[in-house]
Design a protein around this motif. Structure first.
Motif, PDB file in Angstrom:
ATOM      1  N   ASN A   1      42.186  27.272 -12.848  1.00 22.47           N
ATOM      2  CA  ASN A   1      43.124  28.125 -12.118  1.00 22.47           C
ATOM      3  C   ASN A   1      44.141  27.302 -11.353  1.00 22.47           C
ATOM      4  OD1 ASN A   1      41.876  30.455 -13.050  1.00 22.47           O
ATOM      5  ND2 ASN A   1      40.545  30.655 -11.242  1.00 22.47           N
ATOM      6  N   GLN A   2      43.650  26.232 -10.708  1.00 23.95           N
ATOM      7  CA  GLN A   2      44.541  25.370  -9.948  1.00 23.95           C
ATOM      8  C   GLN A   2      45.526  24.657 -10.861  1.00 23.95           C
ATOM      9  OE1 GLN A   2      42.434  22.694  -7.356  1.00 23.95           O
ATOM     10  NE2 GLN A   2      44.296  21.700  -6.621  1.00 23.95           N
ATOM     11  N   ALA A   3      45.074  24.329 -12.068  1.00 24.41           N
ATOM     12  CA  ALA A   3      45.943  23.641 -13.022  1.00 24.41           C
ATOM     13  C   ALA A   3      46.862  24.612 -13.764  1.00 24.41           C
ATOM     14  CB  ALA A   3      45.088  22.877 -14.029  1.00 24.41           C
ATOM     15  N   GLY A   4      46.595  25.909 -13.621  1.00 23.62           N
ATOM     16  CA  GLY A   4      47.416  26.906 -14.291  1.00 23.62           C
ATOM     17  C   GLY A   4      47.142  27.019 -15.774  1.00 23.62           C
ATOM     18  N   THR A   5      45.880  26.713 -16.158  1.00 20.94           N
ATOM     19  CA  THR A   5      45.538  26.801 -17.586  1.00 20.94           C
ATOM     20  C   THR A   5      44.605  27.968 -17.854  1.00 20.94           C
ATOM     21  OG1 THR A   5      43.643  25.291 -17.239  1.00 20.94           O
ATOM     22  CG2 THR A   5      45.754  24.318 -17.874  1.00 20.94           C
TER      23      THR A   5
ATOM     24  N   ALA B   1      43.078  20.001 -15.527  1.00 17.14           N
ATOM     25  CA  ALA B   1      41.882  20.526 -14.861  1.00 17.14           C
ATOM     26  C   ALA B   1      40.789  19.459 -14.811  1.00 17.14           C
ATOM     27  CB  ALA B   1      41.381  21.773 -15.595  1.00 17.14           C
ATOM     28  N   GLY B   2      40.632  18.717 -15.890  1.00 16.77           N
ATOM     29  CA  GLY B   2      39.653  17.644 -15.894  1.00 16.77           C
ATOM     30  C   GLY B   2      39.984  16.571 -14.870  1.00 16.77           C
ATOM     31  N   GLY B   3      41.270  16.302 -14.692  1.00 15.51           N
ATOM     32  CA  GLY B   3      41.682  15.332 -13.676  1.00 15.51           C
ATOM     33  C   GLY B   3      41.345  15.800 -12.271  1.00 15.51           C
ATOM     34  N   LEU B   4      41.495  17.105 -12.025  1.00 20.73           N
ATOM     35  CA  LEU B   4      41.147  17.653 -10.714  1.00 20.73           C
ATOM     36  C   LEU B   4      39.640  17.521 -10.464  1.00 20.73           C
ATOM     37  CD1 LEU B   4      43.374  20.866 -10.800  1.00 20.73           C
ATOM     38  CD2 LEU B   4      43.755  18.818  -9.417  1.00 20.73           C
ATOM     39  N   ILE B   5      38.861  17.811 -11.487  1.00 26.32           N
ATOM     40  CA  ILE B   5      37.413  17.641 -11.363  1.00 26.32           C
ATOM     41  C   ILE B   5      37.077  16.177 -11.125  1.00 26.32           C
ATOM     42  CG2 ILE B   5      35.234  17.727 -12.655  1.00 26.32           C
ATOM     43  CD1 ILE B   5      36.308  20.306 -13.980  1.00 26.32           C
ATOM     44  N   GLY B   6      37.754  15.293 -11.846  1.00 26.84           N
ATOM     45  CA  GLY B   6      37.509  13.867 -11.693  1.00 26.84           C
ATOM     46  C   GLY B   6      37.735  13.377 -10.279  1.00 26.84           C
TER      47      GLY B   6
END
Length: 232
Positions: free
Chosen positions: A228-232, A75-80
């Motif tokens: 949600n996108q990361a499934g966590t 999720a942090g990678g998606l935000i990044g």
């Protein structure tokens, strides 16, 4: 001197994380402290790495705000990746700004001389254009919280410089809000001369220390969507 300042910054980072987490947690877009607390825990681990990455480009409060907001993982990678795009947009459109990209957030830094005349708090006309362009980018990316931090050099008393740094940070926020940025997204803080990034014993160093830092991090909505996108 740079090594000493960096070591001092890393030593103080834990305090900065807690302070900045409370500041960002008070934004109107955040409904509880749960995500901020989780971010602060993650940030305490990531803070050393962030401090090393940013080096002497920004102060403790800015680094702490980034570390305290980080969630890490997929999720942090998606935000990044979203932050990367916004950082590139700001670099293209905002003249006079130094853009510092670090993991899940952005620091936009202006020398005070670009924004203000000597010992003044009213934005120069060219600075108003810069802030207006920055507002366009922040409105194009609405799911973020923003912290504006004012800094001074060490000329004059701490009390005077504290007030000047606070007024300059508020001036940036006020103009940004007048240009359409939602005030609930923005908090301000003044740090006087307590977070130097250069040697205050030289004119060149003092010029670097007179600055405004604008920290951009994900708000709860962006974090939830990323999870949600990361499934966590």
């Amino acid at each position: 001197m740079n090594i000493m300042m960096t070591n001092r910054r890393l030593a103080l980072l834990g305090l900065s994380v807690a302070t900045s987490a409370m500041l960002l947690g008070s934004c109107g877009t955040i409904q509880s402290m749960s995500n901020t607390q989780k971010g602060a825990a993650t940030g305490a681990v990531a803070g050393g790495a962030l401090g090393a990455l940013i080096g002497n480009k920004a102060g403790n409060t800015a680094v702490g705000a980034l570390a305290g907001a980080a969630i890490g993982g997929v999720a942090g990678g998606l935000i990044g990746r979203k932050m990367d795009k916004q950082a590139a947009e700001i670099e293209r459109t905002v003249a006079g700004a130094e853009v510092i990209k670090a993991d899940e957030g952005i620091i936009v830094k202006f020398d005070s001389g670009i924004l203000f005349d000597f010992d003044k708090t009213d934005l120069k006309p060219a600075a108003q254009d810069n802030i207006a362009k920055l507002v366009e980018s922040m409105n194009n990316n609405p799911d973020t919280d923003i912290l504006v931090i004012g800094h001074t050099d060490n000329k004059g008393t701490d009390n005077y410089n504290q007030g000047l740094s606070e007024r300059r940070a508020r001036s940036v926020k006020s103009y940004a809000v007048s240009q359409g940025l939602a005030g609930r997204r923005v908090k301000t803080e003044g740090r006087s001369f307590h977070e130097p990034i250069a040697d205050n014993d030289t004119d060149a160093g003092r010029a670097q220390n007179r600055r405004v830092e604008i920290v951009i991090v994900a708000n709860d909505k962006m974090i939830e969507e990323a999870k949600n996108q990361a499934g966590t």
